[in-house]
Design a protein around this motif. Sequence first.
Motif, PDB file in Angstrom:
ATOM      1  N   UNK A  25       0.850  -1.065  -0.370  1.00  0.00           N
ATOM      2  CA  UNK A  25      -0.147  -0.021  -0.016  1.00  0.00           C
ATOM      3  C   UNK A  25       1.228   1.205  -0.112  1.00  0.00           C
ATOM      4  N   UNK A  26       1.910   1.232   0.921  1.00  0.00           N
ATOM      5  CA  UNK A  26       2.383   2.505   0.766  1.00  0.00           C
ATOM      6  C   UNK A  26       3.449   2.425  -0.377  1.00  0.00           C
ATOM      7  N   UNK A  27       4.747   1.344  -0.910  1.00  0.00           N
ATOM      8  CA  UNK A  27       4.448   1.325  -2.452  1.00  0.00           C
ATOM      9  C   UNK A  27       4.007   1.843  -3.423  1.00  0.00           C
ATOM     10  N   UNK A  28       2.420   1.594  -3.579  1.00  0.00           N
ATOM     11  CA  UNK A  28       1.580   2.029  -4.550  1.00  0.00           C
ATOM     12  C   UNK A  28       0.979   3.496  -4.277  1.00  0.00           C
ATOM     13  N   UNK A  29       0.761   4.365  -2.784  1.00  0.00           N
ATOM     14  CA  UNK A  29       0.879   5.265  -3.494  1.00  0.00           C
ATOM     15  C   UNK A  29       1.959   6.521  -3.252  1.00  0.00           C
ATOM     16  N   UNK A  30       2.715   5.538  -2.516  1.00  0.00           N
ATOM     17  CA  UNK A  30       4.674   6.347  -3.213  1.00  0.00           C
ATOM     18  C   UNK A  30       4.924   6.806  -4.305  1.00  0.00           C
ATOM     19  N   UNK A  31       5.000   5.462  -4.359  1.00  0.00           N
ATOM     20  CA  UNK A  31       6.005   5.461  -5.994  1.00  0.00           C
ATOM     21  C   UNK A  31       4.637   5.525  -7.179  1.00  0.00           C
ATOM     22  N   UNK A  32       3.275   4.954  -7.123  1.00  0.00           N
ATOM     23  CA  UNK A  32       2.840   5.450  -7.849  1.00  0.00           C
ATOM     24  C   UNK A  32       1.266   5.776  -8.735  1.00  0.00           C
ATOM     25  N   UNK A  68      -4.324  -5.956  -5.231  1.00  0.00           N
ATOM     26  CA  UNK A  68      -3.190  -5.810  -6.315  1.00  0.00           C
ATOM     27  C   UNK A  68      -1.841  -5.750  -4.775  1.00  0.00           C
ATOM     28  N   UNK A  69      -1.547  -4.514  -4.526  1.00  0.00           N
ATOM     29  CA  UNK A  69      -1.059  -4.269  -4.026  1.00  0.00           C
ATOM     30  C   UNK A  69      -0.477  -4.727  -2.676  1.00  0.00           C
ATOM     31  N   UNK A  70      -1.601  -5.096  -2.182  1.00  0.00           N
ATOM     32  CA  UNK A  70      -1.257  -6.075  -1.091  1.00  0.00           C
ATOM     33  C   UNK A  70      -0.700  -7.812  -0.933  1.00  0.00           C
ATOM     34  N   UNK A  71      -1.380  -8.384  -2.332  1.00  0.00           N
ATOM     35  CA  UNK A  71      -0.637  -9.443  -2.501  1.00  0.00           C
ATOM     36  C   UNK A  71       1.022  -9.359  -3.289  1.00  0.00           C
ATOM     37  N   UNK A  72       0.950  -8.177  -3.762  1.00  0.00           N
ATOM     38  CA  UNK A  72       2.922  -8.118  -4.411  1.00  0.00           C
ATOM     39  C   UNK A  72       3.224  -8.136  -3.291  1.00  0.00           C
TER      40      UNK A  72
END
Length: 90
Positions: free
Chosen positions: A44-51, A66-70
């Motif tokens: 979730x952090x990577x998804x919100x921060x970088x994507x 998808x972000x959590x499973x990834x």
Amino acid sequence: MSIIGWIILGLLAGAIAKVLLPGRDPGGLVGTTLIGVIGAFLGGWISSRFLDRPISNDFYDTATWVAAIGGSLVLLIAYRLLFGNSRERR
């Protein structure tokens, strides 16, 4: 989504990651569960921060899942690489 929602999402994401990557894990069920919870937060952090994808308040958001499973898969692979040999029998 509340912290309880992220924990539940992490538990489910960890279970899905375990199904996608079967095998013996050094931490067992508890370790895999913790990896799932931490992976959900990390994803979730990577998804919100970088994507540039805002974190949704909806539990059933596909991108959140998808972000959590990834994130769980990445952490599970890293955990196996770092600590996987410690449980092998000689």
